[in-house]
Design a protein around this motif. Structure first.
Motif, mmCIF file in Angstrom:
data_model
loop_
_atom_site.group_PDB
_atom_site.id
_atom_site.type_symbol
_atom_site.label_atom_id
_atom_site.label_comp_id
_atom_site.label_asym_id
_atom_site.label_seq_id
_atom_site.Cartn_x
_atom_site.Cartn_y
_atom_site.Cartn_z
ATOM 1 N N VAL A 152 46.004 36.800 -57.141
ATOM 2 C CA VAL A 152 45.309 35.589 -57.567
ATOM 3 C C VAL A 152 45.297 34.608 -56.404
ATOM 4 O O VAL A 152 46.296 34.454 -55.691
ATOM 5 C CB VAL A 152 46.016 34.950 -58.778
ATOM 6 C CG1 VAL A 152 45.290 33.692 -59.225
ATOM 7 C CG2 VAL A 152 46.126 35.961 -59.912
ATOM 8 N N THR A 153 44.188 33.932 -56.174
ATOM 9 C CA THR A 153 44.100 32.966 -55.081
ATOM 10 C C THR A 153 43.683 31.598 -55.619
ATOM 11 O O THR A 153 43.130 31.485 -56.716
ATOM 12 C CB THR A 153 43.102 33.409 -53.998
ATOM 13 O OG1 THR A 153 41.801 33.546 -54.584
ATOM 14 C CG2 THR A 153 43.519 34.743 -53.391
ATOM 15 N N ALA A 154 43.956 30.571 -54.838
ATOM 16 C CA ALA A 154 43.617 29.205 -55.229
ATOM 17 C C ALA A 154 42.866 28.535 -54.088
ATOM 18 O O ALA A 154 43.335 28.543 -52.945
ATOM 19 C CB ALA A 154 44.870 28.415 -55.569
ATOM 20 N N GLY A 155 41.725 27.952 -54.408
ATOM 21 C CA GLY A 155 40.915 27.312 -53.385
ATOM 22 C C GLY A 155 40.926 25.797 -53.456
ATOM 23 O O GLY A 155 41.025 25.112 -52.440
ATOM 24 N N THR A 156 40.851 25.221 -54.656
ATOM 25 C CA THR A 156 40.819 23.762 -54.793
ATOM 26 C C THR A 156 42.231 23.191 -54.752
ATOM 27 O O THR A 156 43.223 23.890 -55.016
ATOM 28 C CB THR A 156 40.168 23.363 -56.126
ATOM 29 O OG1 THR A 156 41.015 23.788 -57.209
ATOM 30 C CG2 THR A 156 38.794 24.007 -56.266
ATOM 31 N N ASP A 157 42.328 21.902 -54.465
ATOM 32 C CA ASP A 157 43.644 21.253 -54.417
ATOM 33 C C ASP A 157 44.336 21.324 -55.778
ATOM 34 O O ASP A 157 45.554 21.533 -55.863
ATOM 35 C CB ASP A 157 43.486 19.797 -53.979
ATOM 36 C CG ASP A 157 43.130 19.667 -52.498
ATOM 37 O OD1 ASP A 157 43.336 20.650 -51.756
ATOM 38 O OD2 ASP A 157 42.649 18.587 -52.106
ATOM 39 N N ALA A 158 43.570 21.143 -56.834
ATOM 40 C CA ALA A 158 44.162 21.187 -58.181
ATOM 41 C C ALA A 158 44.702 22.573 -58.491
ATOM 42 O O ALA A 158 45.803 22.719 -59.045
ATOM 43 C CB ALA A 158 43.112 20.784 -59.213
ATOM 44 N N ALA A 159 43.937 23.606 -58.135
ATOM 45 C CA ALA A 159 44.390 24.981 -58.379
ATOM 46 C C ALA A 159 45.622 25.301 -57.559
ATOM 47 O O ALA A 159 46.538 25.989 -58.029
ATOM 48 C CB ALA A 159 43.260 25.954 -58.053
ATOM 49 N N LYS A 160 45.668 24.799 -56.355
ATOM 50 C CA LYS A 160 46.835 25.025 -55.499
ATOM 51 C C LYS A 160 48.074 24.393 -56.108
ATOM 52 O O LYS A 160 49.148 25.015 -56.163
ATOM 53 C CB LYS A 160 46.584 24.452 -54.100
ATOM 54 C CG LYS A 160 45.561 25.209 -53.279
ATOM 55 C CD LYS A 160 45.341 24.530 -51.925
ATOM 56 C CE LYS A 160 44.280 25.247 -51.110
ATOM 57 N NZ LYS A 160 44.038 24.590 -49.800
ATOM 58 N N GLN A 161 47.963 23.162 -56.569
ATOM 59 C CA GLN A 161 49.115 22.483 -57.151
ATOM 60 C C GLN A 161 49.587 23.177 -58.424
ATOM 61 O O GLN A 161 50.792 23.315 -58.647
ATOM 62 C CB GLN A 161 48.772 21.016 -57.435
ATOM 63 C CG GLN A 161 48.586 20.199 -56.170
ATOM 64 C CD GLN A 161 48.852 18.714 -56.381
ATOM 65 O OE1 GLN A 161 49.103 18.260 -57.501
ATOM 66 N NE2 GLN A 161 48.801 17.962 -55.307
ATOM 67 N N ASP A 162 48.663 23.634 -59.250
ATOM 68 C CA ASP A 162 49.041 24.360 -60.461
ATOM 69 C C ASP A 162 49.768 25.657 -60.108
ATOM 70 O O ASP A 162 50.767 26.010 -60.750
ATOM 71 C CB ASP A 162 47.797 24.687 -61.293
ATOM 72 C CG ASP A 162 47.256 23.467 -62.033
ATOM 73 O OD1 ASP A 162 47.995 22.465 -62.145
ATOM 74 O OD2 ASP A 162 46.086 23.516 -62.478
#
Length: 290
Positions: free
Chosen positions: A63-73
């Motif tokens: 699973v990867t995270a691109g947005t700042d919100a997704a990264k923090q979650d």
């Protein structure tokens, strides 16, 4: 938790890799390949290289995270967070994590030269921190990893961290100051062997072998020599003496290497790599804590 139960425990945990370079990929590939966890339990993020994250997601199913919100979650929901950014980005990454981490999370650092003390200073508090120095042979399950712990790391967390890295090779627990030496010996060590192999292949080709023949012979020779040391338990020096007949071909070759200070060069290379690891950590500390 004992060591035998650790793989089961790990399989129920969420892992987050902050940094998606070659070392992070090596560990991820090893963990998945050894069946310690499912790809969907692994989250990966970096500062800005979205193409790299897409590549890793397609290759391993992570699973990867691109947005700042997704990264923090992703960071907040992780049980174990691997710190694997480039050394120059480490201070900024830790400052970003400072207000996101919770006390029950385990931090695993693979940042060369960065001390546990500096990590805790940048995070603003003591935490359970495992400082490691793996190498890229972890990709094929033959890695060598040095490990040190902060005072906050529990026995269960020690077992967990060692199980993770044992899944991708050998682990050695050392006092933290010796991790720079581990960097010089095994962290950078594969490159020394590759460099030697380059020269052996080039010499074979120069003297008439085909590139394929020179490569195959070199690879098998290095593989066999390493396996001889491992399986016999003998010292490399003793094995070398056994194959060095007086006035023979091997003696002539060893004398030539000695004439070019081969052994001294290797010792200096290891020492310089260890020194450089310390320099990198000091640079990060100066820039981050001034």
């Amino acid at each position: 938790m004992n060591t035998s139960s650790t793989p089961t425990a790990l399989g129920s945990m969420q892992l987050c890799f902050y940094g998606a370079g070659s070392m992070a990929e090596a560990i991820v590939r090893g963990l998945i390949g050894q069946g310690l966890t499912a790809p969907t339990n692994i989250g990966m993020l970096n500062r800005q290289n979205a193409e790299r994250l897409t590549e890793l997601s397609e290759r391993y199913g992570v699973v990867t995270a691109g947005t700042d919100a997704a990264k923090q979650d992703m960071i907040r929901n992780a049980d174990v967070i691997f710190l694997a950014p480039k050394p120059k980005d480490a201070a900024g990454v830790l400052e970003q994590l400072r207000d996101v981490l919770s006390p029950n999370q385990l931090i695993v650092s693979v940042i060369a030269g960065l001390s546990i003390r500096t990590i805790e200073q940048l995070l603003g508090r003591p935490m359970a921190i495992v400082r490691t120095m793996p190498n890229t042979s972890s990709t094929i399950g033959l890695g060598a990893t040095g490990i040190s712990y902060s005072e906050s790391v529990t026995a269960e967390q020690r077992a967990l961290s060692e199980a993770m890295f044992q899944a991708v090779g050998l682990t050695t627990v050392v006092e933290e100051p010796l991790l720079d030496v581990v960097t010089g010996v095994s962290g950078s060590g594969p490159a020394y062997i590759y460099y030697m192999m380059e020269s052996m292949i080039a010499a074979g080709v120069k003297l008439g072998l085909t590139v394929d023949a020179a490569r195959d012979l070199t690879v098998q020779t290095v593989l066999g020599a390493a396996e001889m040391v491992r399986t016999t338990g003998e010292q490399p020096a003793d094995l070398r003496r056994k194959v060095t007949s007086p006035n023979g071909t091997t003696q002539a070759a060893i004398e030539t290497l000695d004439a070019h200070e081969f052994s001294t060069g290797i010792e200096r290379a290891v020492a310089r790599a260890a020194e450089r690891a310390g320099e990198l950590g000091a640079d990060i500390e100066r820039s981050a804590l001034k």
